[in-house]
Design a protein around this motif. Structure first.
Motif, mmCIF file in Angstrom:
data_model
loop_
_atom_site.group_PDB
_atom_site.id
_atom_site.type_symbol
_atom_site.label_atom_id
_atom_site.label_comp_id
_atom_site.label_asym_id
_atom_site.label_seq_id
_atom_site.Cartn_x
_atom_site.Cartn_y
_atom_site.Cartn_z
ATOM 1 N N HIS A 105 0.842 -1.214 0.000
ATOM 2 C CA HIS A 105 0.000 0.000 0.000
ATOM 3 C C HIS A 105 0.871 1.255 0.000
ATOM 4 C CE1 HIS A 105 -3.795 -2.008 0.405
ATOM 5 N NE2 HIS A 105 -3.502 -2.567 1.561
ATOM 6 N N THR A 106 1.873 1.256 0.858
ATOM 7 C CA THR A 106 2.749 2.424 0.969
ATOM 8 C C THR A 106 3.497 2.666 -0.330
ATOM 9 O OG1 THR A 106 3.019 2.045 3.334
ATOM 10 C CG2 THR A 106 4.659 3.431 2.257
ATOM 11 N N LEU A 107 3.952 1.593 -0.959
ATOM 12 C CA LEU A 107 4.688 1.726 -2.218
ATOM 13 C C LEU A 107 3.812 2.327 -3.306
ATOM 14 C CD1 LEU A 107 7.342 1.227 -3.679
ATOM 15 C CD2 LEU A 107 6.520 -1.077 -4.232
ATOM 16 N N ARG A 108 2.580 1.867 -3.378
ATOM 17 C CA ARG A 108 1.677 2.406 -4.412
ATOM 18 C C ARG A 108 1.404 3.892 -4.164
ATOM 19 N NH1 ARG A 108 -0.284 -2.880 -3.906
ATOM 20 N NH2 ARG A 108 -1.772 -2.342 -2.264
ATOM 21 N N GLU A 109 1.219 4.272 -2.909
ATOM 22 C CA GLU A 109 0.981 5.684 -2.604
ATOM 23 C C GLU A 109 2.234 6.524 -2.901
ATOM 24 O OE1 GLU A 109 -0.397 6.060 1.386
ATOM 25 O OE2 GLU A 109 -2.075 4.673 1.094
ATOM 26 N N SER A 110 3.383 5.994 -2.577
ATOM 27 C CA SER A 110 4.634 6.719 -2.819
ATOM 28 C C SER A 110 4.872 6.912 -4.304
ATOM 29 C CB SER A 110 5.798 5.964 -2.184
ATOM 30 O OG SER A 110 5.628 5.841 -0.786
ATOM 31 N N GLU A 111 4.576 5.892 -5.093
ATOM 32 C CA GLU A 111 4.754 6.009 -6.534
ATOM 33 C C GLU A 111 3.764 7.001 -7.137
ATOM 34 O OE1 GLU A 111 4.522 1.944 -7.782
ATOM 35 O OE2 GLU A 111 6.688 1.631 -7.565
ATOM 36 N N MET A 112 2.579 7.127 -6.531
ATOM 37 C CA MET A 112 1.638 8.141 -6.989
ATOM 38 C C MET A 112 2.221 9.544 -6.771
ATOM 39 S SD MET A 112 -2.300 8.811 -5.905
ATOM 40 C CE MET A 112 -2.809 7.563 -7.074
ATOM 41 N N VAL A 113 2.926 9.703 -5.659
ATOM 42 C CA VAL A 113 3.532 10.997 -5.343
ATOM 43 C C VAL A 113 4.694 11.301 -6.279
ATOM 44 C CG1 VAL A 113 4.845 12.271 -3.598
ATOM 45 C CG2 VAL A 113 2.825 10.940 -2.933
ATOM 46 N N THR A 114 5.599 10.329 -6.439
ATOM 47 C CA THR A 114 6.842 10.590 -7.163
ATOM 48 C C THR A 114 6.737 10.411 -8.669
ATOM 49 O OG1 THR A 114 7.558 8.298 -6.806
ATOM 50 C CG2 THR A 114 8.245 9.940 -5.176
ATOM 51 N N GLN A 145 -10.335 8.286 -0.917
ATOM 52 C CA GLN A 145 -10.694 6.915 -1.289
ATOM 53 C C GLN A 145 -9.960 5.901 -0.416
ATOM 54 O OE1 GLN A 145 -9.638 6.783 -5.422
ATOM 55 N NE2 GLN A 145 -11.270 8.166 -6.064
ATOM 56 N N SER A 146 -8.687 6.207 -0.114
ATOM 57 C CA SER A 146 -7.863 5.281 0.655
ATOM 58 C C SER A 146 -8.308 5.177 2.101
ATOM 59 C CB SER A 146 -6.394 5.708 0.607
ATOM 60 O OG SER A 146 -5.915 5.696 -0.720
ATOM 61 N N ARG A 147 -8.861 6.238 2.647
ATOM 62 C CA ARG A 147 -9.271 6.220 4.046
ATOM 63 C C ARG A 147 -10.326 5.156 4.320
ATOM 64 N NH1 ARG A 147 -9.418 12.747 5.304
ATOM 65 N NH2 ARG A 147 -7.239 12.910 5.976
ATOM 66 N N ILE A 148 -11.087 4.819 3.309
ATOM 67 C CA ILE A 148 -12.116 3.787 3.470
ATOM 68 C C ILE A 148 -11.482 2.455 3.833
ATOM 69 C CG2 ILE A 148 -13.944 2.507 2.288
ATOM 70 C CD1 ILE A 148 -14.384 4.976 0.539
ATOM 71 N N SER A 149 -10.296 2.187 3.266
ATOM 72 C CA SER A 149 -9.605 0.916 3.526
ATOM 73 C C SER A 149 -8.549 1.053 4.614
ATOM 74 C CB SER A 149 -8.942 0.415 2.240
ATOM 75 O OG SER A 149 -8.015 1.369 1.749
ATOM 76 N N GLY A 150 -8.512 2.217 5.278
ATOM 77 C CA GLY A 150 -7.560 2.415 6.360
ATOM 78 C C GLY A 150 -6.148 2.718 5.908
ATOM 79 N N THR A 151 -5.968 3.105 4.640
ATOM 80 C CA THR A 151 -4.648 3.472 4.132
ATOM 81 C C THR A 151 -4.633 4.974 3.850
ATOM 82 O OG1 THR A 151 -5.339 2.922 1.869
ATOM 83 C CG2 THR A 151 -4.295 1.173 3.164
ATOM 84 N N GLY A 152 -3.682 5.430 3.062
ATOM 85 C CA GLY A 152 -3.621 6.841 2.706
ATOM 86 C C GLY A 152 -2.713 7.670 3.592
ATOM 87 N N HIS A 153 -1.967 7.009 4.514
ATOM 88 C CA HIS A 153 -1.118 7.761 5.432
ATOM 89 C C HIS A 153 -0.040 8.548 4.681
ATOM 90 C CE1 HIS A 153 1.275 8.792 8.922
ATOM 91 N NE2 HIS A 153 2.325 8.231 8.366
ATOM 92 N N VAL A 154 0.577 7.927 3.695
ATOM 93 C CA VAL A 154 1.644 8.604 2.947
ATOM 94 C C VAL A 154 1.109 9.845 2.253
ATOM 95 C CG1 VAL A 154 3.210 8.390 0.970
ATOM 96 C CG2 VAL A 154 3.016 6.525 2.619
ATOM 97 N N LEU A 155 -0.051 9.722 1.647
ATOM 98 C CA LEU A 155 -0.627 10.861 0.940
ATOM 99 C C LEU A 155 -0.942 11.990 1.911
ATOM 100 C CD1 LEU A 155 -3.063 8.960 -1.458
ATOM 101 C CD2 LEU A 155 -0.664 9.581 -1.813
ATOM 102 N N ASP A 156 -1.440 11.646 3.078
ATOM 103 C CA ASP A 156 -1.747 12.647 4.103
ATOM 104 C C ASP A 156 -0.479 13.403 4.512
ATOM 105 O OD1 ASP A 156 -3.245 14.097 5.883
ATOM 106 O OD2 ASP A 156 -3.315 12.549 7.415
#
Length: 316
Positions: A164-173, A216-227
């Motif tokens: 999850h973290t990797l996918r969010e990080s790749e969205m950022v970078t 969208q990620s908050r629904i699944s309890g993820t999204g910390h990196v984006l925050d």
């Protein structure tokens, strides 16, 4: 393996990866697995912890010796240029009695043959050339010596979180390139009609995408990196009013560099996790290295949280 990124991580002072207890070290079943392993050792035992990082397993060994009133000689190696006594908070006290050896590959240990009663490693063996490392570990173990390793499991909660973290990080970078767009805007010395508007809109578009995905990620309890990233972007925009464009640009570059280092470490972690078939192949390598009584089984934390494989090896 990206050694530089791991060295940066260790300089941050963390002693263990998830799951950790209140003191930053391992707890519950994970700690019990190490305490049980070390508790079998006699007085005067010599222990080697390979891939030690900031020394969390070596620290458990030292604490176990103290609790049992025993005097053990504990050595800890890592390929990275570690300095746990300096980097870990209260490291001189917490890591007392441990001799650290930075810049040492497990495939080439600088110790005499038949010199250790036990060898340990937590999330370390899988980052080596395993067949070569096992031969070297067998060499430094005394006859009847034992080794225990905890190894990343492809189905563990840590691997799912890393994904999850990797996918969010790749969205950022990669996908939004939000730091690059931020850098372009904050380093402008003056407003240039058209160019400034274009840079501003490009950044706003990236922020909108990240906010939408975060919700969208908050629904699944993820999204910390984006925050975290969105908060950092906001603070860096505010910093434009107090710092020079060049100084803010350097801060943006630093934030992006840390994010890319994190991505590389996650790639390393995911790429080195082991499946059941992988563990069977590892057991074959251990047998070829001369080990007997080779066992591996899943290790859980808090009852149902899969954290890795527990591997036990015995030298005849």
């Amino acid at each position: 393996m990206s050694l530089e990124q791991w060295e940066t991580f260790y300089r941050g002072g963390m002693i263990a990866t998830c799951p950790t207890g209140a003191d930053g070290g391992y707890d519950l079943e994970v700690r019990d697995a190490w305490v049980d392993f070390f508790s079998m050792l006699p007085a005067g035992a010599r222990i080697l912890d390979v891939g030690t990082g900031n020394g969390v397993v070596a620290m458990i060994a030292a604490e176990t010796a103290l609790a049992r009133g025993l005097n053990w000689e504990i050595h800890a190696t890592d390929l990275a240029r570690i300095d746990p006594l300096h980097d870990v908070a209260d490291g001189v006290r917490r890591l007392a009695g441990i001799t650290f050896h930075p810049g040492v590959a497990t495939e080439h240990l600088p110790f005499e043959s038949d010199s250790f009663d036990a060898v340990s490693g937590h999330y370390s063996l899988e980052y080596t050339d395993i067949a070569v490392a096992l031969v070297e570990i067998h060499r430094v173990l005394k006859p009847a010596g034992t080794a225990q390793f905890i190894i990343h499991h492809v189905d563990s909660a840590l691997l799912r979180s890393a994904g999850h973290t990797l996918r969010e990080s790749e969205m950022v970078t990669v996908e939004t390139q939000v730091f690059q767009r931020l850098h372009r805007l904050v380093t402008m010395d003056r407003i240039v009609p058209g160019e400034t508007d274009e840079a501003t809109e490009a950044l706003r578009a990236a922020i909108r995408i990240l906010r939408q995905r975060m919700e969208q990620s908050r629904i699944s309890g993820t999204g910390h990196v984006l925050d975290v990233v969105l908060d950092a972007v906001q603070k860096l925009l505010v910093a434009r009013k107090e710092m020079s464009p060049a100084a803010v640009g350097l801060e943006v570059d630093r934030a992006e560099s840390e994010m890319r280092d994190s991505v590389q470490r996650l790639d390393d972690l995911i790429g080195h996790a082991r499946s059941q078939q992988d563990m069977e192949e590892l057991a074959s390598d251990a047998a070829a290295a001369g080990f007997s009584q080779i066992e591996h089984f899943p290790l859980y934390h808090a009852g149902s949280n899969l954290v890795g494989w527990q591997l036990l090896l015995h030298r005849a």
